[in-house]
Design a protein around this motif. Structure first.
Motif, PDB file in Angstrom:
ATOM      1  N   ILE A  47     -21.816  -2.729 -16.063  1.00 21.57           N
ATOM      2  CA  ILE A  47     -22.880  -1.734 -16.082  1.00 21.57           C
ATOM      3  C   ILE A  47     -23.073  -1.329 -14.632  1.00 21.57           C
ATOM      4  N   ALA A  48     -22.806  -0.077 -14.303  1.00 26.89           N
ATOM      5  CA  ALA A  48     -22.872   0.383 -12.915  1.00 26.89           C
ATOM      6  C   ALA A  48     -24.219   1.055 -12.648  1.00 26.89           C
ATOM      7  N   ILE A  49     -25.008   0.421 -11.786  1.00 26.31           N
ATOM      8  CA  ILE A  49     -26.293   0.970 -11.358  1.00 26.31           C
ATOM      9  C   ILE A  49     -26.418   0.700  -9.861  1.00 26.31           C
ATOM     10  N   PRO A  50     -26.389   1.735  -9.025  1.00 26.18           N
ATOM     11  CA  PRO A  50     -26.540   1.498  -7.587  1.00 26.18           C
ATOM     12  C   PRO A  50     -27.836   0.747  -7.284  1.00 26.18           C
ATOM     13  N   MET A  51     -27.798  -0.089  -6.276  1.00 19.39           N
ATOM     14  CA  MET A  51     -28.937  -0.924  -5.914  1.00 19.39           C
ATOM     15  C   MET A  51     -30.226  -0.124  -5.819  1.00 19.39           C
ATOM     16  N   ARG A  52     -30.171   1.036  -5.206  1.00 16.17           N
ATOM     17  CA  ARG A  52     -31.377   1.830  -4.997  1.00 16.17           C
ATOM     18  C   ARG A  52     -32.004   2.311  -6.302  1.00 16.17           C
ATOM     19  N   GLU A  53     -31.235   2.304  -7.389  1.00 15.07           N
ATOM     20  CA  GLU A  53     -31.750   2.756  -8.679  1.00 15.07           C
ATOM     21  C   GLU A  53     -32.259   1.619  -9.569  1.00 15.07           C
ATOM     22  N   ILE A  54     -32.076   0.383  -9.134  1.00 13.14           N
ATOM     23  CA  ILE A  54     -32.488  -0.767  -9.953  1.00 13.14           C
ATOM     24  C   ILE A  54     -33.982  -0.738 -10.294  1.00 13.14           C
ATOM     25  N   PRO A  55     -34.891  -0.494  -9.332  1.00 12.72           N
ATOM     26  CA  PRO A  55     -36.313  -0.496  -9.701  1.00 12.72           C
ATOM     27  C   PRO A  55     -36.637   0.487 -10.836  1.00 12.72           C
ATOM     28  N   ALA A  56     -36.041   1.665 -10.814  1.00 13.19           N
ATOM     29  CA  ALA A  56     -36.308   2.664 -11.850  1.00 13.19           C
ATOM     30  C   ALA A  56     -35.647   2.314 -13.182  1.00 13.19           C
ATOM     31  N   GLN A  57     -34.567   1.540 -13.140  1.00 12.48           N
ATOM     32  CA  GLN A  57     -33.821   1.244 -14.359  1.00 12.48           C
ATOM     33  C   GLN A  57     -33.949  -0.206 -14.828  1.00 12.48           C
ATOM     34  N   ALA A  58     -34.768  -0.987 -14.147  1.00 12.45           N
ATOM     35  CA  ALA A  58     -34.881  -2.423 -14.468  1.00 12.45           C
ATOM     36  C   ALA A  58     -35.249  -2.654 -15.932  1.00 12.45           C
ATOM     37  N   ASP A  59     -36.142  -1.848 -16.467  1.00  9.10           N
ATOM     38  CA  ASP A  59     -36.578  -2.057 -17.853  1.00  9.10           C
ATOM     39  C   ASP A  59     -35.524  -1.665 -18.875  1.00  9.10           C
ATOM     40  N   SER A  60     -34.504  -0.916 -18.452  1.00 10.56           N
ATOM     41  CA  SER A  60     -33.449  -0.501 -19.384  1.00 10.56           C
ATOM     42  C   SER A  60     -32.261  -1.467 -19.389  1.00 10.56           C
ATOM     43  N   LEU A  61     -32.295  -2.488 -18.535  1.00 13.41           N
ATOM     44  CA  LEU A  61     -31.212  -3.470 -18.519  1.00 13.41           C
ATOM     45  C   LEU A  61     -31.220  -4.270 -19.812  1.00 13.41           C
ATOM     46  N   PRO A  62     -30.047  -4.731 -20.255  1.00 12.67           N
ATOM     47  CA  PRO A  62     -29.981  -5.513 -21.496  1.00 12.67           C
ATOM     48  C   PRO A  62     -30.931  -6.703 -21.475  1.00 12.67           C
ATOM     49  N   GLN A  63     -31.536  -6.977 -22.620  1.00 11.74           N
ATOM     50  CA  GLN A  63     -32.453  -8.105 -22.784  1.00 11.74           C
ATOM     51  C   GLN A  63     -31.787  -9.167 -23.664  1.00 11.74           C
ATOM     52  N   GLY A  64     -32.141 -10.416 -23.447  1.00 11.68           N
ATOM     53  CA  GLY A  64     -31.678 -11.481 -24.320  1.00 11.68           C
ATOM     54  C   GLY A  64     -30.289 -12.008 -24.021  1.00 11.68           C
ATOM     55  N   ILE A  65     -29.658 -11.486 -22.977  1.00 10.62           N
ATOM     56  CA  ILE A  65     -28.356 -12.008 -22.544  1.00 10.62           C
ATOM     57  C   ILE A  65     -28.401 -12.182 -21.027  1.00 10.62           C
ATOM     58  N   PRO A  66     -27.614 -13.103 -20.498  1.00  9.99           N
ATOM     59  CA  PRO A  66     -27.594 -13.282 -19.049  1.00  9.99           C
ATOM     60  C   PRO A  66     -27.097 -12.022 -18.341  1.00  9.99           C
ATOM     61  N   LEU A  67     -27.718 -11.731 -17.195  1.00 17.96           N
ATOM     62  CA  LEU A  67     -27.286 -10.624 -16.346  1.00 17.96           C
ATOM     63  C   LEU A  67     -26.651 -11.199 -15.090  1.00 17.96           C
ATOM     64  N   LEU A  68     -25.420 -10.810 -14.849  1.00 19.93           N
ATOM     65  CA  LEU A  68     -24.673 -11.245 -13.672  1.00 19.93           C
ATOM     66  C   LEU A  68     -24.636 -10.065 -12.714  1.00 19.93           C
ATOM     67  N   ILE A  69     -25.214 -10.218 -11.530  1.00 22.38           N
ATOM     68  CA  ILE A  69     -25.333  -9.115 -10.585  1.00 22.38           C
ATOM     69  C   ILE A  69     -24.241  -9.237  -9.531  1.00 22.38           C
ATOM     70  N   LEU A  70     -23.520  -8.125  -9.306  1.00 17.63           N
ATOM     71  CA  LEU A  70     -22.352  -8.131  -8.423  1.00 17.63           C
ATOM     72  C   LEU A  70     -22.409  -6.956  -7.463  1.00 17.63           C
ATOM     73  N   CYS A  71     -21.944  -7.168  -6.238  1.00 18.84           N
ATOM     74  CA  CYS A  71     -21.752  -6.082  -5.272  1.00 18.84           C
ATOM     75  C   CYS A  71     -20.417  -6.339  -4.555  1.00 18.84           C
ATOM     76  N   GLN A  72     -20.289  -5.879  -3.323  1.00 17.71           N
ATOM     77  CA  GLN A  72     -19.023  -6.069  -2.622  1.00 17.71           C
ATOM     78  C   GLN A  72     -18.813  -7.527  -2.197  1.00 17.71           C
ATOM     79  N   ALA A  73     -19.825  -8.112  -1.552  1.00 21.13           N
ATOM     80  CA  ALA A  73     -19.653  -9.467  -1.024  1.00 21.13           C
ATOM     81  C   ALA A  73     -20.741 -10.440  -1.457  1.00 21.13           C
ATOM     82  N   GLY A  74     -21.753  -9.967  -2.138  1.00 27.84           N
ATOM     83  CA  GLY A  74     -22.798 -10.845  -2.641  1.00 27.84           C
ATOM     84  C   GLY A  74     -24.148 -10.720  -1.969  1.00 27.84           C
ATOM     85  N   VAL A  75     -24.272  -9.855  -0.974  1.00 25.28           N
ATOM     86  CA  VAL A  75     -25.539  -9.715  -0.255  1.00 25.28           C
ATOM     87  C   VAL A  75     -26.507  -8.813  -1.027  1.00 25.28           C
ATOM     88  N   ARG A  76     -26.084  -7.605  -1.335  1.00 21.76           N
ATOM     89  CA  ARG A  76     -26.958  -6.682  -2.077  1.00 21.76           C
ATOM     90  C   ARG A  76     -27.305  -7.262  -3.443  1.00 21.76           C
TER      91      ARG A  76
END
Length: 106
Positions: free
Chosen positions: A40-69
């Motif tokens: 699921i591709a959501i740029p970091m800057r858009e996460i606050p606006a889209q946080a409620d639309s993320l899948p519920q009830g399953i683990p969310l694994l967050i990934l970027c280039q190296a793990g900082v963002r």
């Protein structure tokens, strides 16, 4: 499901095969270089606006280039009450080195 704040790419790959969702928070230009199928591709800057639309009830694994963002995004989502969120340590760089050697490193 409470997850540790951070997991390695091998654990993330296993969890994806078991139904966890991978959320890639890199920018569109980065996704054009290298992307993990099914993310699921959501740029970091858009996460606050889209946080409620993320899948519920399953683990969310967050990934970027190296793990900082992604670490910041995981911490943000946890602060909103999502304990089923974890950072994928090393990001797509580690994924390319350990899981899918066909991915382009940048």
């Amino acid at each position: 499901m409470d997850l540790p704040l951070e997991i390695d790419v091998a654990t993330a790959a296993r969890m994806m095969s078991e139904g966890a969702a991978l959320v890639d928070v890199r920018e569109p230009w980065e996704l054009a270089i290298s992307q993990i199928s099914g993310c699921i591709a959501i740029p970091m800057r858009e996460i606050p606006a889209q946080a409620d639309s993320l899948p519920q009830g399953i683990p969310l694994l967050i990934l970027c280039q190296a793990g900082v963002r992604s670490r910041h995004v995981a911490a943000y989502l946890r602060s909103r009450g999502r304990q089923d969120v974890t950072n994928v340590a090393g990001g797509i760089q580690a994924w390319a080195e350990q899981i899918d050697h066909s991915l382009t490193k940048y």
